[in-house]
Design a protein around this motif. Structure first.
Motif, PDB file in Angstrom:
ATOM      1  N   THR A  17      23.864  94.958  61.910  1.00 38.58           N
ATOM      2  CA  THR A  17      25.061  95.058  61.087  1.00 38.58           C
ATOM      3  C   THR A  17      26.267  95.058  62.024  1.00 38.58           C
ATOM      4  O   THR A  17      26.103  94.856  63.225  1.00 38.58           O
ATOM      5  CB  THR A  17      25.012  96.323  60.195  1.00 38.58           C
ATOM      6  OG1 THR A  17      26.123  96.328  59.308  1.00 38.58           O
ATOM      7  CG2 THR A  17      24.973  97.602  61.003  1.00 38.58           C
ATOM      8  N   SER A  21      29.458 100.135  61.667  1.00 35.78           N
ATOM      9  CA  SER A  21      28.457 100.641  60.722  1.00 35.78           C
ATOM     10  C   SER A  21      27.182 101.040  61.448  1.00 35.78           C
ATOM     11  O   SER A  21      26.570 102.069  61.128  1.00 35.78           O
ATOM     12  CB  SER A  21      28.139  99.581  59.663  1.00 35.78           C
ATOM     13  OG  SER A  21      29.258  99.334  58.848  1.00 35.78           O
ATOM     14  N   MET A  79      23.176 103.477  54.612  1.00 33.44           N
ATOM     15  CA  MET A  79      23.874 102.243  54.235  1.00 33.44           C
ATOM     16  C   MET A  79      24.511 102.382  52.850  1.00 33.44           C
ATOM     17  O   MET A  79      25.623 101.902  52.627  1.00 33.44           O
ATOM     18  CB  MET A  79      22.914 101.057  54.285  1.00 33.44           C
ATOM     19  CG  MET A  79      22.473 100.735  55.703  1.00 33.44           C
ATOM     20  SD  MET A  79      21.274  99.410  55.779  1.00 33.44           S
ATOM     21  CE  MET A  79      22.370  98.038  56.089  1.00 33.44           C
TER      22      MET A  79
END
Length: 87
Positions: A17, A21, A79
């Protein structure tokens, strides 16, 4: 007659990602990965340029599956929280 048994099961979870993040997810799940209560499996984790790698090793399929499922749940939850926060 020889015994056909598994000696060790190993697997890798590779999450890619954006770097920000990845850093947040890594810090969120690192305590869980590093302090796994099971003596039947072990996990390690690395972070590099937006890529989180979780290595899982276990002596039997049940403990491997449990460690794998736990790791995936921690990542998914992290997430989802990031998504709810809009990052």
């Amino acid at each position: 007659m020889s015994e056909l048994g598994l000696r060790k099961i190993q697997g890798v979870i590779d999450i890619r990602t954006d770097p920000e993040s990845a850093s947040v997810i890594y810090r969120a799940i690192k305590p869980e990965v590093m302090d796994s209560p099971s003596q039947r499996s072990s996990m390690s984790m690395e972070l590099e340029d937006g890529r989180i790698t979780i290595n899982i090793s276990a002596g039997d399929s049940a403990s491997f599956r449990a460690a794998l499922n736990s790791s995936l749940r921690w990542v998914r939850l992290s997430m989802e929280i990031l998504e709810l926060m809009g990052t």
